[in-house]
Write a protein that holds these residues in place. Structure first.
Motif, PDB file in Angstrom:
ATOM      1  N   MET A 131      -1.239  58.855 -51.329  1.00 27.14           N
ATOM      2  CA  MET A 131       0.085  59.262 -51.776  1.00 27.14           C
ATOM      3  C   MET A 131       0.215  60.775 -51.612  1.00 27.14           C
ATOM      4  O   MET A 131      -0.638  61.534 -52.060  1.00 27.14           O
ATOM      5  CB  MET A 131       0.284  58.881 -53.244  1.00 27.14           C
ATOM      6  N   SER A 132       1.290  61.188 -50.963  1.00 28.57           N
ATOM      7  CA  SER A 132       1.534  62.625 -50.834  1.00 28.57           C
ATOM      8  C   SER A 132       2.848  63.046 -51.471  1.00 28.57           C
ATOM      9  O   SER A 132       3.137  64.233 -51.551  1.00 28.57           O
ATOM     10  CB  SER A 132       1.495  63.052 -49.364  1.00 28.57           C
ATOM     11  N   TRP A 133       3.644  62.113 -51.939  1.00 32.15           N
ATOM     12  CA  TRP A 133       4.930  62.460 -52.535  1.00 32.15           C
ATOM     13  C   TRP A 133       4.769  62.597 -54.040  1.00 32.15           C
ATOM     14  O   TRP A 133       5.043  61.671 -54.803  1.00 32.15           O
ATOM     15  CB  TRP A 133       5.987  61.431 -52.166  1.00 32.15           C
ATOM     16  N   HIS A 134       4.322  63.775 -54.456  1.00 36.51           N
ATOM     17  CA  HIS A 134       4.113  64.067 -55.867  1.00 36.51           C
ATOM     18  C   HIS A 134       4.382  65.545 -56.118  1.00 36.51           C
ATOM     19  O   HIS A 134       4.364  66.355 -55.186  1.00 36.51           O
ATOM     20  CB  HIS A 134       2.690  63.697 -56.308  1.00 36.51           C
ATOM     21  N   CYS A 135       4.633  65.883 -57.368  1.00 34.33           N
ATOM     22  CA  CYS A 135       4.880  67.283 -57.714  1.00 34.33           C
ATOM     23  C   CYS A 135       4.550  67.522 -59.183  1.00 34.33           C
ATOM     24  O   CYS A 135       4.720  66.637 -60.021  1.00 34.33           O
ATOM     25  CB  CYS A 135       6.327  67.667 -57.444  1.00 34.33           C
TER      26      CYS A 135
ATOM     27  N   PHE B 157      17.276  72.515 -33.752  1.00 33.32           N
ATOM     28  CA  PHE B 157      17.476  71.511 -34.781  1.00 33.32           C
ATOM     29  C   PHE B 157      16.231  70.652 -34.941  1.00 33.32           C
ATOM     30  O   PHE B 157      15.552  70.337 -33.962  1.00 33.32           O
ATOM     31  CB  PHE B 157      18.665  70.606 -34.438  1.00 33.32           C
ATOM     32  N   LEU B 158      15.956  70.279 -36.175  1.00 39.62           N
ATOM     33  CA  LEU B 158      14.839  69.412 -36.518  1.00 39.62           C
ATOM     34  C   LEU B 158      15.421  68.091 -36.997  1.00 39.62           C
ATOM     35  O   LEU B 158      16.325  68.092 -37.845  1.00 39.62           O
ATOM     36  CB  LEU B 158      13.999  70.039 -37.636  1.00 39.62           C
ATOM     37  N   PRO B 159      14.943  66.960 -36.481  1.00 42.56           N
ATOM     38  CA  PRO B 159      15.439  65.677 -36.987  1.00 42.56           C
ATOM     39  C   PRO B 159      15.214  65.580 -38.498  1.00 42.56           C
ATOM     40  O   PRO B 159      14.151  65.930 -39.009  1.00 42.56           O
ATOM     41  CB  PRO B 159      14.605  64.644 -36.240  1.00 42.56           C
ATOM     42  N   LEU B 160      16.221  65.124 -39.213  1.00 43.98           N
ATOM     43  CA  LEU B 160      16.130  65.055 -40.663  1.00 43.98           C
ATOM     44  C   LEU B 160      14.968  64.200 -41.149  1.00 43.98           C
ATOM     45  O   LEU B 160      14.399  64.453 -42.210  1.00 43.98           O
ATOM     46  CB  LEU B 160      17.453  64.552 -41.247  1.00 43.98           C
ATOM     47  N   ALA B 161      14.572  63.216 -40.377  1.00 37.20           N
ATOM     48  CA  ALA B 161      13.448  62.357 -40.755  1.00 37.20           C
ATOM     49  C   ALA B 161      12.125  63.121 -40.767  1.00 37.20           C
ATOM     50  O   ALA B 161      11.127  62.618 -41.279  1.00 37.20           O
ATOM     51  CB  ALA B 161      13.361  61.159 -39.811  1.00 37.20           C
ATOM     52  N   GLU B 162      12.095  64.322 -40.218  1.00 43.31           N
ATOM     53  CA  GLU B 162      10.858  65.107 -40.161  1.00 43.31           C
ATOM     54  C   GLU B 162      10.806  66.216 -41.211  1.00 43.31           C
ATOM     55  O   GLU B 162       9.835  66.964 -41.286  1.00 43.31           O
ATOM     56  CB  GLU B 162      10.687  65.687 -38.759  1.00 43.31           C
ATOM     57  N   VAL B 163      11.830  66.332 -42.031  1.00 43.23           N
ATOM     58  CA  VAL B 163      11.882  67.384 -43.043  1.00 43.23           C
ATOM     59  C   VAL B 163      10.704  67.281 -44.013  1.00 43.23           C
ATOM     60  O   VAL B 163      10.132  68.289 -44.424  1.00 43.23           O
ATOM     61  CB  VAL B 163      13.227  67.353 -43.800  1.00 43.23           C
ATOM     62  N   TYR B 164      10.299  66.064 -44.388  1.00 42.12           N
ATOM     63  CA  TYR B 164       9.233  65.917 -45.375  1.00 42.12           C
ATOM     64  C   TYR B 164       7.950  66.599 -44.944  1.00 42.12           C
ATOM     65  O   TYR B 164       7.179  67.073 -45.772  1.00 42.12           O
ATOM     66  CB  TYR B 164       8.983  64.439 -45.704  1.00 42.12           C
ATOM     67  N   ALA B 165       7.688  66.702 -43.647  1.00 42.75           N
ATOM     68  CA  ALA B 165       6.466  67.340 -43.170  1.00 42.75           C
ATOM     69  C   ALA B 165       6.482  68.843 -43.428  1.00 42.75           C
ATOM     70  O   ALA B 165       5.430  69.473 -43.515  1.00 42.75           O
ATOM     71  CB  ALA B 165       6.257  67.063 -41.686  1.00 42.75           C
ATOM     72  N   ILE B 166       7.653  69.416 -43.577  1.00 42.60           N
ATOM     73  CA  ILE B 166       7.768  70.834 -43.887  1.00 42.60           C
ATOM     74  C   ILE B 166       7.590  71.069 -45.385  1.00 42.60           C
ATOM     75  O   ILE B 166       6.935  72.014 -45.806  1.00 42.60           O
ATOM     76  CB  ILE B 166       9.132  71.383 -43.417  1.00 42.60           C
TER      77      ILE B 166
ATOM     78  N   ARG C  73       1.168  65.580 -42.606  1.00 43.34           N
ATOM     79  CA  ARG C  73       2.219  66.181 -41.786  1.00 43.34           C
ATOM     80  C   ARG C  73       3.045  65.120 -41.074  1.00 43.34           C
ATOM     81  O   ARG C  73       3.931  65.427 -40.304  1.00 43.34           O
ATOM     82  CB  ARG C  73       1.593  67.125 -40.749  1.00 43.34           C
ATOM     83  N   GLY C  74       2.739  63.854 -41.304  1.00 43.80           N
ATOM     84  CA  GLY C  74       3.499  62.759 -40.711  1.00 43.80           C
ATOM     85  C   GLY C  74       2.855  62.199 -39.458  1.00 43.80           C
ATOM     86  O   GLY C  74       2.176  62.911 -38.723  1.00 43.80           O
ATOM     87  N   TYR C  75       3.069  60.920 -39.248  1.00 46.25           N
ATOM     88  CA  TYR C  75       2.659  60.233 -38.020  1.00 46.25           C
ATOM     89  C   TYR C  75       1.180  60.436 -37.695  1.00 46.25           C
ATOM     90  O   TYR C  75       0.808  60.705 -36.559  1.00 46.25           O
ATOM     91  CB  TYR C  75       3.548  60.667 -36.853  1.00 46.25           C
ATOM     92  N   GLY C  76       0.326  60.313 -38.702  1.00 50.78           N
ATOM     93  CA  GLY C  76      -1.114  60.400 -38.482  1.00 50.78           C
ATOM     94  C   GLY C  76      -1.659  61.814 -38.400  1.00 50.78           C
ATOM     95  O   GLY C  76      -2.844  61.999 -38.143  1.00 50.78           O
ATOM     96  N   ARG C  77      -0.831  62.815 -38.657  1.00 50.16           N
ATOM     97  CA  ARG C  77      -1.297  64.211 -38.605  1.00 50.16           C
ATOM     98  C   ARG C  77      -1.529  64.724 -40.016  1.00 50.16           C
ATOM     99  O   ARG C  77      -0.729  64.482 -40.921  1.00 50.16           O
ATOM    100  CB  ARG C  77      -0.273  65.114 -37.921  1.00 50.16           C
TER     101      ARG C  77
END
Length: 177
Positions: free
Chosen positions: A35-39, A4-13, A158-162
């Protein structure tokens, strides 16, 4: 075996594309925000959907003026990109502080970032989802790129400074023209 992957980490995928530096301006003061939340939403005219949190200084300027520039940096600008994200536009001139050059745009009253390999001047064309999701729909009204950059090494959050840096390019057959 998968786990299982924590749901809070889905955005990195599902991270949709390269991190951009969103530039906005209001009352003569420019700001930058990573900004990385775009499409992409449409090809012609090009339309982009993006999330700009109402908690960000950039939200206020975008909401008020309806204009911005999506500046696409390459990996060489990682330090400036992170620094822009870790400072507040209402407290610091990010262009000056982080050694970035503001260039005038052709269609909007918002500066472009010279050091970025591409710049997309945009106007807000739809605000229907701003109240619920901070989601703006933009139309690209002028696009710029550095033709000498053939395979930009774009940054992907990829989240958290990555970050991941775009790598190898492959070519397949395509019916797109």
């Amino acid at each position: 075996m998968k786990e299982f992957l924590p749901l809070a980490e889905v955005y990195a995928i599902l991270e949709p594309g390269p991190v951009v530096l969103l530039s906005t301006a209001q009352a003569g003061r420019a700001n930058l925000m990573p900004m990385s939340w775009h499409c992409m939403l449409e090809f012609e005219p090009p339309q982009v959907g993006c999330v700009v949190s109402a908690a960000n200084h950039s939200f206020k300027a975008l909401e008020a003026t309806g204009e911005c520039v999506l500046n696409v940096p390459s990996a060489e600008l990682l330090d400036q990109l992170v620094a822009c994200g870790n400072s507040h536009g209402d407290q610091v001139d990010k262009f000056a502080r982080y050694g970035l050059t503001a260039l005038p745009s052709a269609q909007v009253a918002v500066p472009r970032v010279e050091e970025c390999w591409a710049n997309l001047e945009c106007r807000v064309i739809d605000r229907q989802l701003v109240g619920s999701y901070d989601f703006f729909v933009l139309e690209v009204v002028q696009a710029w790129h550095d033709p000498t950059v053939q395979a930009p090494r774009t940054l992907h959050h990829r989240g958290y400074g990555r970050f991941m840096i775009a790598g190898e390019e492959v070519q397949t057959t395509s019916k797109m023209r």
